[in-house]
Structures are given as C-alpha cells and as structure tokens.
Design an enzyme around this catalytic site. Structure first.
Site, PDB file in Angstrom:
ATOM      1  N   HIS A  87      -3.767   5.898   3.398  1.00 29.86           N
ATOM      2  CA  HIS A  87      -4.453   4.697   2.928  1.00 29.86           C
ATOM      3  C   HIS A  87      -3.811   3.420   3.481  1.00 29.86           C
ATOM      4  O   HIS A  87      -4.495   2.504   3.956  1.00 29.86           O
ATOM      5  CB  HIS A  87      -4.432   4.693   1.400  1.00 29.86           C
ATOM      6  CG  HIS A  87      -5.316   3.685   0.751  1.00 29.86           C
ATOM      7  ND1 HIS A  87      -4.939   2.362   0.563  1.00 29.86           N
ATOM      8  CD2 HIS A  87      -6.557   3.790   0.216  1.00 29.86           C
ATOM      9  CE1 HIS A  87      -5.912   1.703  -0.043  1.00 29.86           C
ATOM     10  NE2 HIS A  87      -6.908   2.546  -0.283  1.00 29.86           N
TER      11      HIS A  87
ATOM     12  N   SER B 288     -11.022  -1.134  -1.118  1.00 32.05           N
ATOM     13  CA  SER B 288      -9.743  -1.087  -0.401  1.00 32.05           C
ATOM     14  C   SER B 288      -9.931  -1.365   1.078  1.00 32.05           C
ATOM     15  O   SER B 288      -9.011  -1.831   1.753  1.00 32.05           O
ATOM     16  CB  SER B 288      -9.082   0.289  -0.561  1.00 32.05           C
ATOM     17  OG  SER B 288      -8.499   0.426  -1.826  1.00 32.05           O
TER      18      SER B 288
ATOM     19  N   ASP C  13       0.846  -1.189   0.000  1.00 32.03           N
ATOM     20  CA  ASP C  13       0.000   0.000   0.000  1.00 32.03           C
ATOM     21  C   ASP C  13       0.879   1.235   0.000  1.00 32.03           C
ATOM     22  O   ASP C  13       1.934   1.254  -0.621  1.00 32.03           O
ATOM     23  CB  ASP C  13      -0.939  -0.036   1.227  1.00 32.03           C
ATOM     24  CG  ASP C  13      -2.298   0.565   0.942  1.00 32.03           C
ATOM     25  OD1 ASP C  13      -2.347   1.778   0.672  1.00 32.03           O
ATOM     26  OD2 ASP C  13      -3.302  -0.158   0.993  1.00 32.03           O
TER      27      ASP C  13
END
Length: 778
Positions: free
Chosen positions: A226, A559, A153
């Site tokens: 994220h 996600s 990520d």
C-alpha cells in the site's frame, strides 16, 4: 439536492485536464471562431419562444460580435447542433469574446470548449492534464526542485523503478531526515529520490506485542504494498512499459515526478496506531517535509480528541500541506473521516479507463462487467459451462451466497462457474474460496450497497465483477433454468470511457457532522483502478496464496485519490514556494470542475444521478487551472484557532492546539461559518425566527496586479442571496479584499440546497460551492 444542482449550478470552464487540441473553425474577418458546447437550463426558456432552437438562435445573435465592416455570419451557420436527449444545449461556433458574453446570459449553465481526446499511457497524469506538452506545462519535470513529500503508510519498496533518482540533484541541504537501518533496509536504499525512510512501531507493539521479525519487516521496507503504491502515485519517476499482467500498459509516473519522497512507516500487519502516527507527523515536520500524504483514517471524534487532527494542526502551523483520504464508507451519508478544516479531505472518482469483461449466459444474454484476470485457467471461448448460485434470494445476499471460507460444497460447485455476492470478505478471497472448492470461474455480483459501480480485481481464477442489476438478472437465470450455463470473457484495457469522472460509490460522504459549517469532502480525485508501483513480496491480490509477483498493481480507494492531491500540491508548492497550505488548498478547490466528459454534471456512481457537494466537495481537481487561480482564500494558524474558539471547547481543550504559540481566543469570527474557507455553508438554526445568515470572506489577489472581478451566484429555492460588494477592484498583487454573502429565508426547506458563487475577471473563474441547511427540532 441533485436536481437543484442540475438546475442552478453555474458554468465553469473545464476539461483542460486532458491533452487538449481545440478544433478551430475558420476565421471571419480576422476573428477566430472555435466550437463550444453550451449547456442550457431548458426550464429557463422565455415564454416568447415556442421552440428551443429559436431560443438558442436568439442567444447566438444577442452575443454576436459584428466585424468592423458590419458583416457577421448567419446564426444558422454558427449553431451546429442542438441537444435534447443526453442533455439540453447546443454546439456553436463562437469567438472567445462571444463565449464569455454567452456565459452571462440567462439559462446558460456552462460554455465549454470542444476537445479532442488523445489516448495515451497509464492514465491519471494525462487525465489530470499533467503530461508535459511544452515548456510551460504545469508538469514541467522540475527534477531539481526541493519539495519533499512525506508519505505516512506501510513503508516503501526502494528497488521499484518508480524511485529511480536518475537526473536528480543532490539531496536538499536543509533536509534533516534520516534513512533508518533495519531488516531488509539499509542506508543504500535511500537516494536522491527517497531522501528519508523511518519506521514507527512502539505504539503498535505496546498494543499487539512484539513484531515477528521473521514474518514482517521491522524497518521502512514495505511488505504490504500500500505504501509503495501511494508513494509512487505522489511522486514516482516515469517508468515506460509499466503494466499489471498486460493491463493498463504505458508509462507510469507520479503526479510530481520531480518531488522527493520521505517514507514514514506507521502501519503494520495489525493496523496503524495513533501514537505512532503522531510521532511520524511530528518527525516529518522536524525533518522538513513540505507536503504530507496520509491515506488512512479512523473514527470521527471532536477536534480536540482526534490525534491526527491535532498533529495536523501543528504541521499546518509549520507550513506543511496535509492531505488525507476521506474514507471508504460510502455511499452512506455522514461517513467521512479526517474532517478538520486544516486538512485537505479527498474523496475518490473514476477515470476514463476501464478493464471490461463480460458474462454470456446460456440463454444468449450478454452482460457487461470488469476484470483484471489473466492466467492459465482460461475458459474456452466457444463453450458454455455449468453455472451455480448457492444463495436463496437474488435480491439480497445471505450466508450461502457470500462465498465465505468453508461455505461452498465441492460436490455442488466443482467444475462450475459460481456466482458470489459481495460483502463480508475481500472480493478476491471469494475467488480463492471458489477455486479451492473446485469451481472454474466466478461471477462477483454487486449488492444494493455497491449499486452499479465496478471495481476491477486481479483474480486468481477467471472472474468478472458485475453491477447489482446485472447480478440480479444472472442469479434469477441461475435459479430458474434447469441447466444454467455461462462463459466469461476478458477484453483488456479500454480508454475514453464515458461518462467520467464519476464519484465512486465507496467514497465517503458528508455532511461533516462535527461542523456543518465546514463543507467536506474538499474535493475528489482519481481513486478507482489506479496503477502504481508494488512491493516485491506480495501478490497483486494481496492473498498469501497468491504466488504471482508484479512490479505494478492496480488498486482502488480514497487511499489512491489522496496521493493524487498530495502530488499536485507538491507541484503547486514548487511553482509557488511562498504559498501557505491554505492557499494551495484554495487553488485546488476554487478551480475544481463539476462536469464530466459528456458535459453533464458529475454523477454519483451509487445512484446514477448527479452528485452533490456532500459527495464531491468543490469538485474534481484541475491542476492546470490551480496553478493560476486568480484569487485565493488564505487562512492562517490563528484563523483556524479562532474557528476552534467557536466550537465550544474549553480553555484546556484548546490548549492542545496552542503547542507552537501561546494562542488565545480573540473572537474575531462571529461564528464558524466565517472561517475564510473556499466553500460556503450557511446553517439556519432550529429557531425559525432566524431568517437571515451572513457569511464573510476575504480573497487575496494572486493574479494580475490590476484586475476587476464581478460575482455571479446560483438562485436557490426558498432563499434570497445578496453579495456585497458585487465587484472587487484590485490594484496590486497580494491585495486583500473582503465581501459578505447574506442568505435570507423566504420558505424554509426540508432538504439542503446546493449551488455556487463565482468571481470572474474574464480570465479566472474562482468558484466556491454553497450548501444551505435548515436544522429541524429533534
């Protein structure tokens, strides 16, 4: 296909993902009775009955277990409710044996135990049944287990309390990973929780130029947020009092709080590049990860041209479970990414928690919406403020209604609540545009592409998001009234939302056009309004102008659903260290449920109707049942290779999948449908002379050594189904038995047909979704 699902999908025990307290009724002569919700197919009522009540009563009598002294309760006393509006069915007091008998009766869709909902914390672990209740819970902390999850990520923010390593034992001796040093990241930032952290950027720099190290961390440190969010969702340590500006207050924890985390930073400000991703996968396998969580994807390419697919194949050969997000291209069909059968492809669904807001119009009409706004610019509750819509059509967006940068005239919007249509630019950025133009609030209206799905955002000014229908009504009012006015209100956090789960509109959909014989997505998991850890250098809206700093943030997307599955896979790996990646996937798929907390079939947020296997795959994950699935569909690396041999690839193209072994095609599969997948997809070719398709499967017994399973399956419009054998007798654990399913067309259908096949032994229900497709000439 949804109506076929409603009519024909067979029953499945579900909702054990909640903290359940079954409401026990009194016992009768030592036989314990419980309340069950029985979902019925009203179209199956026999002609001998004129009223559904009589039919239900007859069914209860037919399964009643008579006590030893011959006394039994009257069926009128046991039939507590009948349902006709929300769904067809009844509530009845039954013994477990009677409930099992009832499941096999014609017209019975499902028999579900009544549940008591307990409201609690920040929410997906509880929603999935992972809150520890006793020493036998699936979510035993396992703080000393050595499962490592690699998260590919944007990096990690190590100071987050979600990565506290208190109570952990030393790093596993067989772990080979490293803690790479770079700007803002030193060796001290790894611990017994974060056991590895690396950054991959050579491909990125080759494509975009050198990383500006003054503006971006050229290290494993996460600037974007994220990666921190997904890592904490996978395996974050429990943090009490977690919240986002007061929303979703409670204890935040990952799915597998006892697992270790290895962060592989592969995404940067300008994107993620396949060469870096390939390197990260390769390195993660060498480091010794057990599970890989990859919440990213690109376009769909054939298997031999998909670099992530190729890398994932190699990781699978080494025993690594890989889960990937399905993509956010829904509700459009054929919008999936990461469709390789050796990858677990995860779609997104909602939870039973929401963040309600409302819009009150000057006409007196009140409309519901959602919001995570909490700031100083509050509107006075008893006032009505001028309302403006700068578009020209209430039914569809146009350049004037999208609130893009530079499009709003301050003379028009200053001091007003502005209606903005979704599309083109980020949702929170529209609010920033309104704010900069002098607007005092925003109503964010869904368009047809989003339907009634509501995703909450942490806006920079008072703002409420509303569905398409509500948005259209608000816009029509603003365009017709001479002096339109409105106000916005915010109501905090609400739990117990019904129906839930619901398949998210944005979640990418099947079919898998690379191989129709492999049903995708594999499953859905919570992916809407998920609270998890956040970076310390980015505001919750991710806008550069957002000066707020928070320890936790709420995000939505596949996600977010992917790491839920990755974390549950880590739990299963800890409980069953000898299970292969395919065994873990099988356990997750065959125990997934297809009903919501209203006892209805799962809904599709984009349509409001029932969702199909192209939307939800095998269903919604159910961790507490996945621990003990009874049977599994195991697949080895050579089996996957044999599948590739059916895909028309040349010898050269196949070589990319033979990295770790000199594999050759043994031609053990008669076709791609014969891959031992937990889902069944029968594809009839264009040639109408082909009226029969047979699919072969082999199941492995991971339950009691001696067990006997019998099969039940859906009926299909225009198709006969035959399963041989119809019973499976196991005499030892890990024994493998095979069966075949033959689909014979009576009348070719224009639309795919969906249903299920279930093996039952009285305790386990091993469910495989079925989709039947007839190809039409071009």
């Amino acid at each position: 296909m949804g109506t076929i699902l409603v009519k024909w999908l067979l029953c499945l025990y579900l909702l054990s993902y909640f903290t359940i307290n079954l409401a026990l009724s009194s016992t009768n002569n030592g036989v314990s009775k419980k309340t069950y919700i029985v979902h019925m197919d009203i179209t199956a009522i026999p002609t001998t009955f004129t009223h559904h009540f009589d039919w239900y009563s007859s069914l209860i009598r037919s399964v009643a277990v008579v006590s030893p002294d011959g006394i039994n309760e009257q069926d009128e006393n046991r039939l507590m409710y009948t349902y006709q509006s929300a769904f067809h069915g009844m509530a009845a007091r039954l013994s477990p044996e009677e409930a099992e008998r009832l499941e096999d009766e014609n017209g019975v869709v499902s028999v579900l135990p009544e549940v008591k909902y307990e409201l609690h914390t920040t929410r997906s672990p509880l929603f999935l049944g992972l809150e520890p209740q006793d020493s036998t819970s699936v979510s035993d902390k396992l703080s000393n287990h050595d499962v490592v999850v690699g998260v590919l990520d944007t990096g990690i923010w190590p100071e987050s309390p979600s990565f506290n390593d208190t109570g952990f034992t030393s790093v596993p001796a067989n772990w080979k990973g490293k803690c790479e040093v770079g700007r803002g990241f030193g060796k001290q930032h790894c611990n017994r929780k974060i056991v590895g952290a690396r950054a991959f950027y050579h491909g990125y720099e080759a494509a975009t130029g050198s990383i500006n190290e003054e503006k971006e961390y050229k290290s494993p440190r996460d600037q974007d947020g994220h990666g921190t969010h997904t890592a904490a969702t996978v395996a974050g340590s429990p943090v009490r009092g977690a919240n986002l500006l007061g929303y979703a207050y409670g204890t935040a924890r990952g799915m597998a709080p006892g697992a270790r985390i290895a962060a592989y930073k592969v995404c940067w400000t300008g994107g993620c590049f396949s060469s870096d991703i390939l390197s990260a996968v390769d390195t993660a396998v060498a480091d010794g990860v057990n599970v890989m969580s990859i919440s990213l994807g690109g376009g769909v390419a054939s298997y031999h041209r998909d670099s992530l697919s190729i890398a994932a194949f190699g990781a699978m050969e080494k025993g690594v479970f890989i889960s990937c997000s399905a993509g956010n291209g829904g509700p459009d069909p054929v919008s999936l990414t990461n469709v390789s059968p050796w990858i677990t492809t995860v779609g997104a669904s909602t939870m039973d928690r929401d963040f309600p807001g409302s819009v009150k119009l000057g006409s007196g009409v009140m409309l519901k919406g959602v919001s995570l706004y909490k700031g100083r610019r509050n509107l006075k509750p008893k006032m009505l403020y001028p309302l403006v819509y700068t578009g020209s059509n209430s039914s569809s967006p146009d350049p004037g209604s999208l609130c893009l940068e530079g499009t709003l005239d301050p003379h028009v919007v200053a001091g007003k609540i502005v209606i903005c249509d979704r599309g083109i630019s980020p949702r929170v950025q529209k609010g920033q545009v309104v704010k900069e133009a002098g607007g005092i609030g925003m109503i964010l209206s869904n368009t047809a592409a989003n339907g009634e799905e509501l995703v909450a955002d942490c806006h920079l000014l008072p703002a409420v998001a509303v569905g398409e229908k509500e948005g259209k009504a608000i816009k029509q009012y603003a365009m017709r009234d001479r002096n339109p006015t409105a106000n916005l209100a915010f109501y905090g956090t609400k739990v117990g939302i019904k129906p839930s789960p619901v398949v998210a509109a944005f979640s990418s959909r099947g079919p898998n056009f690379i191989s129709l014989e492999i049903l995708k997505p594999d499953m859905v998991a919570p992916g809407v309004n998920i609270l998890a850890a956040w970076t310390g250098v980015m505001g919750p809206s991710s806008l550069a102008t957002d000066r707020r700093r928070v320890a936790f943030n709420i995000l939505s997307g596949t996600s977010m659903s992917c790491p839920h599955v990755s974390g549950v896979a880590a739990l299963l790996k800890a409980r069953h260290p000898d299970w292969s990646p395919a065994a873990i996937k099988s356990a997750l798929m065959t125990t997934a449920y297809i009903h919501d907390n209203n006892y209805q079939l799962l809904r599709d947020s984009s349509t409001g109707g029932p969702s199909s296997p192209y939307d939800h795959g095998a269903g919604h994950i159910n961790p507490s049942r996945a621990v003990d699935p009874g049977l599994i569909y195991d697949i080895g690396a050579q089996d996957y290779f044999e599948f590739l041999c059916t895909q028309g690839l040349t010898r050269t193209q196949l070589v990319v999948f033979a990295k770790f072994a000199n594999r050759t095609c043994q031609h053990s599969l008669s076709g791609p449908s014969d891959l031992n997948y937990p889902a069944l997809s029968a594809v009839f070719p264009e040639d109408k002379r082909v009226s029969s398709v047979t699919i072969h499967r082999t199941v492995t017994n991971v339950g009691p050594p001696t067990s006997k399973y019998h099969v039940v399956f859906s009926e299909f419009k225009g198709v006969d189904v035959k399963v041989v054998p119809s019973t499976l007798d196991f005499t030892k654990k890990y024994q493998k038995l095979s069966y075949k399913v033959t689909f014979t067309t009576k009348i070719r259908q224009t639309a795919p047909q969906a249903g299920a096949l279930i093996w039952k032994d009285g305790v386990h229900r091993v469910r495989s979704p079925i989709v039947i497709t007839w190809l039409s000439p071009l």
